[in-house]
Design an enzyme around this catalytic site. Structure first.
Site, short mmCIF file in Angstrom:
data_model
loop_
_atom_site.label_atom_id
_atom_site.label_comp_id
_atom_site.label_asym_id
_atom_site.label_seq_id
_atom_site.Cartn_x
_atom_site.Cartn_y
_atom_site.Cartn_z
N HIS A 83 0.81 -1.21 0.00
CA HIS A 83 0.00 0.00 0.00
C HIS A 83 0.86 1.27 0.00
O HIS A 83 0.33 2.37 -0.23
CB HIS A 83 -0.92 0.00 1.23
CG HIS A 83 -2.22 0.71 1.00
ND1 HIS A 83 -2.51 1.42 -0.15
CD2 HIS A 83 -3.33 0.84 1.78
CE1 HIS A 83 -3.71 1.94 -0.07
NE2 HIS A 83 -4.25 1.61 1.10
N ASP A 108 -2.16 2.25 -4.52
CA ASP A 108 -3.38 2.70 -3.86
C ASP A 108 -4.49 1.68 -4.05
O ASP A 108 -4.43 0.81 -4.92
CB ASP A 108 -3.82 4.06 -4.42
CG ASP A 108 -2.83 5.16 -4.07
OD1 ASP A 108 -2.17 5.06 -3.02
OD2 ASP A 108 -2.70 6.11 -4.87
#
Length: 399
Positions: free
Chosen positions: A370, A374
């Site tokens: 992450h 995204d």
């Protein structure tokens, strides 16, 4: 004349190995290219052949010792005969003998000479050994000396006492270097990456129909079976073009985007999980991909993969479905930023056009870093994979 046997080049980023097994002992005759010993690295096992014909006159690095690239392993005397040197344990002790004498073929449980010297100099008596059969190595002593200054690791907590009747029914086996590396890399992945997993499901009807229609012709023309992995590889390549951050990696404060796809295909072996890499999979046809997967899979099962064949991957596919897994969250293979988990194909009732029909369904899982990927990119990637598999014609039209 004596010839040195040294540790060969072990591959990119591999700087040391453990001497696992000696096939020959001092005094044994050896032929050219006859295997002398086996080295175990954190990736693969490397066999060391004899460079000449002669007699093994001395073993310098005993089993269990850690050696670096180009370190001296043994000496071979040219010719048909050469006396084996007396073992250190058989010689009379000498007061002026150097404390750090080179190790020879000592008994398996004897600690490394360099380790014993360090322990004596620092008054250490209880050091946990990581060498073969619990042998204490120099690195173990150095780690023990550094331990007080380091924060204790939860993973290093001692095991709780076990009742005597239970202990008798247990077997303690030393982790191989490969298994230790697998454990460390997976834990490092969890500690380093901001790992998250997103899920979807794919209707495998079209892929299965296409495979059944062309599998015989495919085998006849290309000499290899048409499997599901080539479809998934193609679908992932297609999705990676649209979401390039899943094919990228973090290097310090930089993001390195790859204009190629080196596809890692996770494979289970008797010694542990390995991930052979298919380089430039984005430029390959279905047949070339299937041939590469078959070749790398056979090498993985036979333990013949080279270190070069397991390096440089940019994305990985892991197929837990072959073992019956219905759902799982795969762990990233650092420094990669994405890994796709395939699972078991199972008939399930699905609502399609207002009617309930039975379809062969598979759950998909994408674990991603992450920090670089995204949520929108991760979901988009998985949707593109799903679309390509449910309508393979999209792959031909790049849609």
């Amino acid at each position: 004349m004596s010839t040195e046997v040294r540790v060969p080049t072990l591959g990119e980023s591999v700087t040391e190995a453990t001497v696992a097994t000696w096939f020959k002992q001092p005094g044994d005759a050896v032929a050219v290219d006859e295997m002398l010993c086996e080295l175990e690295t954190d990736k693969v096992t490397v066999e060391v052949p004899s460079p000449i014909a002669g007699t093994l006159s001395e073993i310098v690095a005993a089993e269990g010792e850690t050696v670096g690239v180009d370190a001296l392993l043994a000496q071979i005397a040219e010719g048909d005969a050469a006396p084996a040197p007396a073992k250190k344990s058989e010689e009379a002790p000498k007061a002026d003998a150097p404390a750090a004498a080179p190790a020879t073929a000592a008994k398996d449980v004897e600690d490394a000479p360099s380790a014993k010297k360090l322990m004596a100099e620092n008054n250490l008596t209880d050091v946990q050994g990581t060498g073969k059969d619990g042998r204490v190595m120099k690195e173990d002593v150095l780690n023990a000396l550094a331990a007080p200054a380091a924060a204790p690791s939860p993973a290093a907590a001692p095991r709780a006492p076990v009742a005597a009747d239970q202990a008798e029914r247990e077997e303690r086996v030393k982790m191989t270097r490969l298994r230790q590396t697998i454990a460390k890399r997976l834990k490092d992945s969890q500690n380093t990456a901001a790992m998250l997993t997103t899920y979807n499901e794919v209707d495998m009807t079209e892929v299965m129909a296409l495979r059944n229609e062309y599998k015989d012709l495919f085998l006849k023309k290309h000499g290899v079976k048409l499997g599901f992995m080539s479809f998934f590889t193609k679908a992932c390549v297609h999705a990676l073009r649209e979401v390039p951050e899943v094919n990228a990696e973090i290097d310090g404060t930089d993001i390195v985007y790859k204009s190629y796809v080196n596809m890692g295909i996770a494979a289970g072996t008797p010694t542990g999980l390995v991930v052979p890499v298919i380089n430039d999979a984005d430029a390959m046809s279905f047949a070339t991909i299937e041939k590469a997967i078959a070749e790398k899979g056979a090498k993985a099962r036979d333990g013949k993969l080279s270190m070069a064949e397991m390096q440089g991957g940019t994305f990985t596919i892991s197929n837990g479905g072959v073992y019956g897994s219905l759902m799982s969250s795969p762990i990233l293979n650092p420094p990669q930023s994405g890994i796709l988990g395939m699972h078991k194909i199972q008939d399930r009732p699905m609502a399609i056009d207002g009617q309930v029909v039975i379809r062969p369904m598979m759950y998909l899982a994408l674990s991603y870093d992450h920090r670089i990927v995204d949520g929108k990119g991760a979901v988009t990637f998985l949707v593109r994979v799903k679309e390509a598999l449910e309508d393979p014609r999209r792959l031909l039209m790049d849609l």
